[in-house]
Design an enzyme around this catalytic site. Structure first.
Site, PDB file in Angstrom:
ATOM      1  N   THR A   1      62.854  64.717  17.378  1.00 46.20           N
ATOM      2  CA  THR A   1      62.761  63.868  16.188  1.00 46.20           C
ATOM      3  C   THR A   1      61.384  63.967  15.537  1.00 46.20           C
ATOM      4  O   THR A   1      61.225  63.553  14.388  1.00 46.20           O
ATOM      5  CB  THR A   1      63.037  62.381  16.523  1.00 46.20           C
TER       6      THR A   1
ATOM      7  N   LYS B   1      49.874  58.894  38.576  1.00 47.39           N
ATOM      8  CA  LYS B   1      49.521  58.674  39.985  1.00 47.39           C
ATOM      9  C   LYS B   1      48.754  59.874  40.539  1.00 47.39           C
ATOM     10  O   LYS B   1      47.738  59.723  41.235  1.00 47.39           O
ATOM     11  CB  LYS B   1      50.793  58.423  40.798  1.00 47.39           C
TER      12      LYS B   1
ATOM     13  N   ARG C   1      65.176  53.104   9.478  1.00 46.29           N
ATOM     14  CA  ARG C   1      64.369  51.892   9.504  1.00 46.29           C
ATOM     15  C   ARG C   1      64.225  51.339   8.093  1.00 46.29           C
ATOM     16  O   ARG C   1      64.168  52.081   7.117  1.00 46.29           O
ATOM     17  CB  ARG C   1      63.025  52.156  10.176  1.00 46.29           C
TER      18      ARG C   1
ATOM     19  N   SER D   1      60.062  58.940  22.435  1.00 41.11           N
ATOM     20  CA  SER D   1      61.402  58.346  22.416  1.00 41.11           C
ATOM     21  C   SER D   1      61.888  58.273  20.982  1.00 41.11           C
ATOM     22  O   SER D   1      61.103  57.978  20.079  1.00 41.11           O
ATOM     23  CB  SER D   1      61.390  56.923  22.986  1.00 41.11           C
TER      24      SER D   1
ATOM     25  N   TYR E   1      55.717  50.824  39.797  1.00 36.94           N
ATOM     26  CA  TYR E   1      54.591  51.702  40.143  1.00 36.94           C
ATOM     27  C   TYR E   1      53.287  50.918  40.223  1.00 36.94           C
ATOM     28  O   TYR E   1      52.417  51.227  41.050  1.00 36.94           O
ATOM     29  CB  TYR E   1      54.460  52.830  39.114  1.00 36.94           C
TER      30      TYR E   1
ATOM     31  N   TYR F   1      69.204  52.493  23.722  1.00 39.09           N
ATOM     32  CA  TYR F   1      67.773  52.331  23.407  1.00 39.09           C
ATOM     33  C   TYR F   1      67.197  51.105  24.112  1.00 39.09           C
ATOM     34  O   TYR F   1      66.158  51.187  24.786  1.00 39.09           O
ATOM     35  CB  TYR F   1      67.600  52.201  21.899  1.00 39.09           C
TER      36      TYR F   1
ATOM     37  N   THR G   1      57.097  48.494  12.726  1.00 40.13           N
ATOM     38  CA  THR G   1      55.842  49.028  12.210  1.00 40.13           C
ATOM     39  C   THR G   1      56.148  49.998  11.079  1.00 40.13           C
ATOM     40  O   THR G   1      57.138  50.723  11.119  1.00 40.13           O
ATOM     41  CB  THR G   1      55.069  49.748  13.332  1.00 40.13           C
TER      42      THR G   1
ATOM     43  N   ALA H   1      55.171  52.655  25.816  1.00 41.30           N
ATOM     44  CA  ALA H   1      55.569  52.006  24.565  1.00 41.30           C
ATOM     45  C   ALA H   1      56.951  51.391  24.717  1.00 41.30           C
ATOM     46  O   ALA H   1      57.959  52.091  24.664  1.00 41.30           O
ATOM     47  CB  ALA H   1      55.551  53.017  23.426  1.00 41.30           C
TER      48      ALA H   1
END
Length: 325
Positions: free
Chosen positions: A36, A106, A187, A76, A160, A146, A176, A115
């Site tokens: 995307t 790690k 959007r 994403s 984690y 999603y 945003t 995010a």
């Protein structure tokens, strides 16, 4: 020189993050599979000594040579059109992609910020939404691919942190807007502006009484950076609490663009949230952050950006959208 890996680097938020960290003097490694994203968003960075780009899908094993100080996971799909078109990839990047990047963090002893999104709250029963609210989400609804990808992302990140002591941050991003958004991504800001620029009527889903809150890109990036550099590991809302209805917003766009388009109505999509407004008390207290750019100022800048696009780009970007996200 500190090194930062930014996934989803060719996307809307990711590309602005790359710019921000370059200006701060970081060595920036951008990563994107371009499913995307658009290389045009970061091509101005390619000649720079302190920027490198990896064309890679984080849902597969991720390797970065050398030391790494920070990871920002922004890979994403984020628009309804995208994640409804590629649901499996959306789930994989939120699950396998996050797992791979947590493993990399790690290995490198790096701090990682993931995010998340206001969509973890689903169609909320609490208003405004604070970080203590667990949400009202359908795991098998169309938006579940999603919403649940992001909810899993938060869960595994916290696992984690607690099990391995990994240095983690979780940002919950609310709507945003800014330059580099795709007019066809579903959007509401680019959708309305694209329709206005093409002389089309503006499409509102439902009766337009559903609410959204819009954050200008500069404010969003500043909030993300402050969270990354904080010592706080629980989720933090970064958004603008200035709430408006979709119908009011459509009228605002018509006034801004000086067009005489009408507003047309379509049925509300399944599971579309009726209210969206962040409680940013935590961001104010912990980060000293709140948005500074008023919506009228930010929208004017974005409209000027979309006006600069060629007629070919406007036509190419034209596609029906599925929700006022």
């Amino acid at each position: 020189m500190k090194r930062v890996l930014i996934t989803g680097a060719a996307g809307f938020l990711g590309s602005h993050l790359c710019d921000y960290f370059i200006k701060l003097g970081f060595q920036v490694i951008g990563m994107d599979n371009l499913i995307t994203g658009n290389l045009k968003n970061i091509e101005h960075l390619f000649p720079l000594e302190h920027f490198e780009f990896h064309h890679h899908d984080v849902s597969t094993f991720v390797h970065i040579a050398g030391d790494l100080d920070y990871i920002l996971h922004f890979a994403s799909p984020a628009s309804p059109i995208d994640y409804l078109k590629i649901p499996i990839e959306t789930l994989k990047v939120g699950s396998l992609g996050t797992l791979n990047l947590l493993g990399l963090a790690k290995e490198k002893n790096a701090r990682i910020l993931v995010a998340s999104t206001s969509e973890v709250y689903g169609d909320p029963l609490v208003h405004p939404q604070n970080e203590e609210y667990y949400g009202n989400v359908s795991p098998i609804g169309p938006r579940g691919v999603y919403d649940e990808a992001k909810r899993f992302m938060e869960s595994i990140t916290m696992a984690y942190h607690t099990h391995h002591g990994l240095d983690t941050r979780i940002v919950r991003i609310f709507n945003t807007y800014g330059s580099r958004m795709r007019l066809n991504d579903g959007r509401v800001v680019p959708a309305f502006m694209g329709q206005a620029l093409r002389g089309e009527d503006l499409t509102v889903f439902g009766d337009g009484s559903q609410t959204r809150s819009f954050t200008y890109i500069d404010d969003q990036i500043e909030g993300i950076y402050r969270l990354l550099m904080s010592n706080y590991h629980l989720p933090v809302n970064i958004g603008n609490p200035d709430e408006t209805t979709i119908l009011e917003f459509a009228e605002e766009i018509i006034k801004l663009t000086g067009t005489d388009q009408k507003i047309t109505f379509k049925p509300l999509p399944k599971d579309d949230p009726l209210q969206r407004q962040p409680d940013i008390s935590r961001a104010k207290e912990i980060l000293g952050w709140e948005p500074k750019v008023h919506r009228s100022e930010g929208l004017k800048k974005v409209y000027e950006y979309f006006q600069s696009l060629s007629s070919e780009e406007l036509s190419k970007n034209h596609r029906d959208f599925s929700a006022n996200k």
